[in-house]
Motif scaffolding. Structure first.
Motif, PDB file in Angstrom:
ATOM      1  N   PRO A 210      47.384  83.516  21.490  1.00 16.94           N
ATOM      2  CA  PRO A 210      47.568  83.107  22.887  1.00 16.94           C
ATOM      3  C   PRO A 210      46.287  83.290  23.698  1.00 16.94           C
ATOM      4  CG  PRO A 210      49.426  84.434  22.150  1.00 16.94           C
ATOM      5  CD  PRO A 210      48.393  84.506  21.065  1.00 16.94           C
ATOM      6  N   GLY A 211      45.891  82.227  24.394  1.00 18.70           N
ATOM      7  CA  GLY A 211      44.678  82.266  25.197  1.00 18.70           C
ATOM      8  C   GLY A 211      43.416  81.877  24.455  1.00 18.70           C
ATOM      9  N   ASP A 212      43.497  81.709  23.131  1.00 17.60           N
ATOM     10  CA  ASP A 212      42.310  81.345  22.355  1.00 17.60           C
ATOM     11  C   ASP A 212      42.040  79.833  22.466  1.00 17.60           C
ATOM     12  OD1 ASP A 212      42.258  83.950  21.645  1.00 17.60           O
ATOM     13  OD2 ASP A 212      42.708  83.652  19.518  1.00 17.60           O
ATOM     14  N   VAL A 213      40.770  79.482  22.249  1.00 16.38           N
ATOM     15  CA  VAL A 213      40.330  78.099  22.357  1.00 16.38           C
ATOM     16  C   VAL A 213      39.456  77.763  21.157  1.00 16.38           C
ATOM     17  CG1 VAL A 213      39.075  76.387  23.742  1.00 16.38           C
ATOM     18  CG2 VAL A 213      40.368  78.201  24.873  1.00 16.38           C
ATOM     19  N   LEU A 214      39.618  76.549  20.635  1.00 15.65           N
ATOM     20  CA  LEU A 214      38.767  76.053  19.548  1.00 15.65           C
ATOM     21  C   LEU A 214      38.089  74.777  20.020  1.00 15.65           C
ATOM     22  CD1 LEU A 214      37.879  76.383  16.559  1.00 15.65           C
ATOM     23  CD2 LEU A 214      39.785  74.854  15.956  1.00 15.65           C
ATOM     24  N   MET A 215      36.759  74.727  19.881  1.00  8.42           N
ATOM     25  CA  MET A 215      35.982  73.546  20.254  1.00  8.42           C
ATOM     26  C   MET A 215      35.338  72.941  19.020  1.00  8.42           C
ATOM     27  SD  MET A 215      34.044  74.031  23.918  1.00  8.42           S
ATOM     28  CE  MET A 215      32.878  75.242  23.311  1.00  8.42           C
ATOM     29  N   LEU A 216      35.511  71.621  18.874  1.00  6.05           N
ATOM     30  CA  LEU A 216      34.821  70.851  17.846  1.00  6.05           C
ATOM     31  C   LEU A 216      33.992  69.788  18.554  1.00  6.05           C
ATOM     32  CD1 LEU A 216      37.786  70.294  15.331  1.00  6.05           C
ATOM     33  CD2 LEU A 216      36.161  72.199  15.395  1.00  6.05           C
ATOM     34  N   PHE A 217      32.797  69.506  18.052  1.00 11.77           N
ATOM     35  CA  PHE A 217      31.889  68.599  18.748  1.00 11.77           C
ATOM     36  C   PHE A 217      30.928  67.975  17.750  1.00 11.77           C
ATOM     37  CE2 PHE A 217      30.677  73.029  19.042  1.00 11.77           C
ATOM     38  CZ  PHE A 217      29.421  73.045  18.468  1.00 11.77           C
TER      39      PHE A 217
END
Length: 391
Positions: free
Chosen positions: A319-326
């Motif tokens: 909960p509250g975590d974020v994953l970024m792909l770019f």
């Protein structure tokens, strides 16, 4: 009485025949118009219309050559170059040349005034006709009429957009995607394919960066996005990149490599696997300590050699975590390396922690790589809820 009934019946029969004939004519015209604008019908309607404009322009020129100059004949010539086939275009040019000769005879020698048919007017009309013929021959060779070319490009752009749409996620999850092609164009070498598999319990997302940028890479990106979309969910996660690599090798493109990152996310537990093919690492924000961690999987570029192996890296989103792909266009330029670009991206991303990253993808591209002349794509997936405290 009998004669009156016969006349009335004959009148009704005549009216019925007229209505039937009018219906046939209207239906034929409508079908011809539809076929024409689809590029399937004859261009005689356009040819007749343009041929009628030539005597109108000629008459107006002879009446007042100051306001309606002889060079006005380039207008139907330019229009014909856009909508007519080469054979019809030659007929239009013959009519325009005849009109130009008539104007030169009626207006007199060109050295008697600027509104005459001068050698410059002849050269301008001839040059417009030459380039119009080149355009018509190109359209004829390609097989796509001008009136359908724009529609086809629009359809291709919409197909890429639809294929890049992310599926809806269950409550407690947020996802968003932003893509900016190079030079403000409509086509990009970056694309996303995504699907919910395993009965909807798993989210699979593939972010790919095709070699090249903008329009140059757009056609290959469209082909690959369709192929990758067909493979996604049809194969086990570990077999997707090897199959994509084999497909790319079979194309035998001169510039045929691509980078790709494949996310397999369990929407129940938050556990995920990342498979990479020469792609920049993913970034995970841990809500407990507020730090960004690189998630770098091992694997070569797609389309380089056969038998490549792609190893995964595992993680979990709480909960509250974020994953970024770019893609690399977002973080790497000729003026800065990828490490500096990632630091800048994470620094800007920290500003959106309090807001839950809603609407952050587009703003992050604007803040980090607004003026970069490369395709840029950013994918955000966050698990909503209060962060889990770490000790």
């Amino acid at each position: 009485m009998a004669a009156g009934r016969e006349r009335h019946a004959a009148a009704n029969a005549f009216t019925a025949r007229c209505k039937k004939q009018w219906h046939r004519v209207r239906t034929g015209l409508r079908r011809s118009a539809v076929d024409y604008f689809r590029g399937d019908g004859s261009d005689w309607v356009a040819l007749v219309g343009l041929l009628l404009t030539i005597p109108m322009i000629t008459t107006a020129t002879l009446a007042d050559s100051v306001w309606i100059a002889p060079s006005a004949l380039v207008l139907p010539i330019v229009a014909g170059g856009l909508v007519l086939r080469p054979a019809s275009l030659l007929g239009l040019y013959a009519a325009a040349a005849t009109a130009l000769i008539l104007e030169s005879v009626q207006l007199g020698p060109y050295n008697e005034g600027p509104s005459r048919v001068t050698p410059g007017v002849v050269l301008v009309v001839a040059a417009c006709g030459f380039f119009g013929l080149l355009l018509a021959q190109f359209r004829s060779r390609v097989g796509v009429p001008w009136r359908r070319g724009g529609t086809m490009l629009f359809d291709l752009r919409e197909r890429i957009r639809v294929q890049s749409a992310l599926p809806q996620l269950p409550d407690g999850w947020h996802r968003e995607m932003a893509l900016r092609p190079a030079g403000g164009q409509s086509f990009s070498g970056d694309f996303v394919v995504a699907a919910r598999t395993n009965g909807g319990r798993t989210l699979e997302v593939v972010l790919t960066d095709v070699s090249g940028k903008g329009m140059d890479a757009g056609s290959r990106a469209l082909l690959l996005s369709g192929a990758f979309g067909g493979l996604l969910g049809s194969l086990p996660p570990h077999a997707f990149l090897p199959a994509a690599n084999g497909y790319l090798l079979r194309q035998n493109w001169d510039e045929g490599f691509a980078t790709s990152i494949h996310l397999v996310l369990d929407l129940d537990s938050g556990d995920y696997e990342l498979y990479s093919a020469g792609h920049p690492p993913g970034l995970q924000l841990s809500a407990g300590n507020g730090r960004w961690e690189e998630k770098a999987a091992e694997g070569p570029l797609l389309g380089v050699y056969d038998g490549a192996q792609f190893d995964s890296v595992k993680g979990s989103l709480g909960p509250g975590d974020v994953l970024m792909l770019f893609t690399d266009g977002l973080v790497e330029t000729s003026e800065r390396d990828i490490v500096e670009g990632i630091d800048r991206l994470t620094g800007e991303a920290d500003r959106y922690v309090a807001g839950g990253f809603h609407g952050a993808a587009w703003h992050l591209i604007e803040a980090v790589a607004k003026d970069v002349n490369d395709d840029r794509a950013l994918l955000l997936i966050s698990r909503e809820g209060p962060p889990t405290a770490t000790h």
